[in-house]
Design an enzyme around this catalytic site. Structure first.
Site, PDB file in Angstrom:
ATOM      1  N   GLY A  53      -0.811   4.901  -4.508  1.00 43.46           N
ATOM      2  CA  GLY A  53       0.278   5.154  -5.445  1.00 43.46           C
ATOM      3  C   GLY A  53       0.083   4.409  -6.755  1.00 43.46           C
ATOM      4  N   THR A  54      -0.451   3.196  -6.683  1.00 41.08           N
ATOM      5  CA  THR A  54      -0.713   2.420  -7.903  1.00 41.08           C
ATOM      6  C   THR A  54      -1.741   3.122  -8.772  1.00 41.08           C
ATOM      7  OG1 THR A  54      -0.133   0.295  -6.901  1.00 41.08           O
ATOM      8  CG2 THR A  54      -1.643   0.240  -8.768  1.00 41.08           C
ATOM      9  N   CYS A 106      10.660 -18.588  -4.512  1.00 41.38           N
ATOM     10  CA  CYS A 106      10.008 -19.526  -3.604  1.00 41.38           C
ATOM     11  C   CYS A 106       9.279 -18.815  -2.472  1.00 41.38           C
ATOM     12  CB  CYS A 106      11.032 -20.508  -3.033  1.00 41.38           C
ATOM     13  SG  CYS A 106      12.587 -19.763  -2.561  1.00 41.38           S
TER      14      CYS A 106
END
Length: 460
Positions: free
Chosen positions: A69-70, A320
């Site tokens: 997809g990228t 974090c």
């Protein structure tokens, strides 16, 4: 072990598994060749393209398969921008797009182009009128996801597509999260998707480019997939991806109703059982299987580890939990709390009993993490004598700056201020969010040595 991270990668659908195994035997040859094995492979590829095009809502010759997809996003944006370079070099996109779109925008800017990020409201949605206002005479392309990958909010694609069409600007829609649930509405021009989001095999993406859209593929020329996706097609995976997309679509109506009810239960029960929590995203206009919430005074990485120990797989947008120590750009654009963030995305077939057990375990886990961090149990209400205080939280990570603020806010008089010194990027988002949750006034941010000074005025 309950797997609640389908938004990252859905478990392989049974149809995908069966089709993949069968295609490994039948679809290994080169579909560009004219001999018997090649013709058989070509028939499989053509059938897969027709099935995928039907699900997308385009013509088969408008759709190509990519390696992810990228890759589809990068190829789609680069090709559309290049094809319309005589119009201009401006790109419009929402502030909550997937990182693949943001990376393409950054590369475009580095090459001399420009882009405008359209802001979103607190639910994560763009205002169509504001988006339309970002379109300029030199806008070559606009990008808008169909639904957000982190909070599930659906975007007003049809409305924005109409504005883009009126302005003569093609609209690229990243439909990675929504395509398994249904076609994308509106007059979009380009569309991308990724098979592993709907239960197909990883390594297959879709790129659809409507006829009439000016498009110039970038990079070295290739002979396959209309020159828009270089390299030999992974035919077995492509066939499995198309078959599973058709299968999940046939199940989508019933499964959407069932999962939406489970998500509604999570949204309501989390707010009831977990103190100081913010459920984010649009409560109505959203994907049926996804919910995100943030827990005040909680270290997101510790929270995910504790849930994993109790056999629940979830994800997070908290700073974090990432190597960059920067909060999710989606949560940041929305202006919502990022600390203690949890994204639950239910795969097809999730049992209600698994959700019930998650809701039984979660409050105790959050309380345990808060106790470990020394978080305050409740907000103070008595007036304090001090006129101002400074809290030094430099060098301390999320959620410690907010915890230290909460501990001392009761020591200043109503109308007085607390200044928090912090160099953690999350503080820029979480301190204003804490103020909104607690009914205090966020005065603003000031420069400070080695970090920033965040000023809060006590109102109650």
């Amino acid at each position: 072990m309950p797997y609640f991270d389908a938004a990252s990668a859905a478990p392989l659908h049974p149809v995908a598994r069966h089709t993949l195994l069968a295609a490994l035997d039948e679809g290994w040859a080169d579909p560009a060749r004219l001999y018997r094995e090649g013709r058989r492979a070509r028939l499989l590829l053509d059938a897969a393209r027709e099935a995928a095009a039907e699900a997308v809502g385009c013509r088969p010759d408008e759709l190509v398969f990519t390696s992810s997809g990228t890759t589809a996003v990068h190829a789609g944006i680069a090709g559309a921008l290049s094809g319309r370079r005589r119009v201009g070099r401006h790109l419009a996109l929402s502030a909550v797009e997937h990182s693949s779109v943001l990376h393409s925008a950054a590369a475009h800017e580095a090459a001399g182009g420009s882009f405008t990020e359209v802001p979103v409201d607190r639910t994560g949605a763009v205002d169509p009128a504001v988006y339309g206002g970002a379109l300029r005479a030199d806008t070559a392309l606009a990008c808008l996801q169909s639904a957000n990958h982190e909070v599930g909010t659906e975007q007003p694609v049809a409305e924005v597509a109409a504005l883009c069409a009126e302005a003569g600007v093609p609209l690229l829609v990243d439909a990675a999260q929504s395509l398994g649930w249904g076609p994308v509405p509106g007059r979009w021009s380009l569309l991308t998707a990724s098979a592993h989001k709907w239960g197909g095999p990883a390594g297959v993406g879709l790129l659809a480019v409507r006829k009439g859209v000016r498009f110039a593929p970038q990079g070295p020329a290739g002979e396959r997939e209309s020159g828009r996706a270089a390299g030999f097609e992974n035919l077995p995976a492509i066939v499995a991806a198309a078959a599973s997309l058709r299968a999940v679509r046939s199940e989508a109506a019933a499964e959407s109703v069932r999962l939406r009810a489970l998500v509604d239960r999570i949204r309501s029960v989390v707010a009831e059982r977990v103190p100081d929590v913010e459920v984010v995203g649009d409560p109505e206009r959203r994907l049926p299987h996804l919910v995100t919430f943030s827990c005040l005074y909680v270290d997101g990485e510790t929270l995910l580890h504790e849930l994993d120990r109790r056999e629940f797989s979830v994800s997070s947008g908290s700073s974090c939990t990432s190597s960059t120590l920067i909060p999710s750009h989606v949560l940041k654009a929305m202006g919502v709390l990022s600390e203690g963030n949890v994204r639950v995305s239910l795969p097809t077939g999730t049992a209600g009993a698994e959700v019930d057990r998650f809701l039984e375990v979660l409050p105790g886990v959050v309380a345990e993490v808060r106790e470990r961090l020394g978080a305050p149990v409740s907000a103070p209400h008595s007036p304090g004598p001090a006129t101002s205080l400074v809290v030094d939280a430099l060098g301390r990570r999320c959620p410690i700056p907010v915890i230290e603020l909460a501990k001392v806010i009761g020591e200043v008089a109503v109308g007085a201020t607390v200044t928090v010194l912090a160099d953690d990027e999350a503080a820029r988002l979480d301190i204003p969010a804490w103020c909104e949750m607690r009914g205090q006034e966020y005065v603003g941010e000031e420069p400070a040595d080695l970090g920033s000074a965040y000023v809060v005025r006590r109102l109650s």
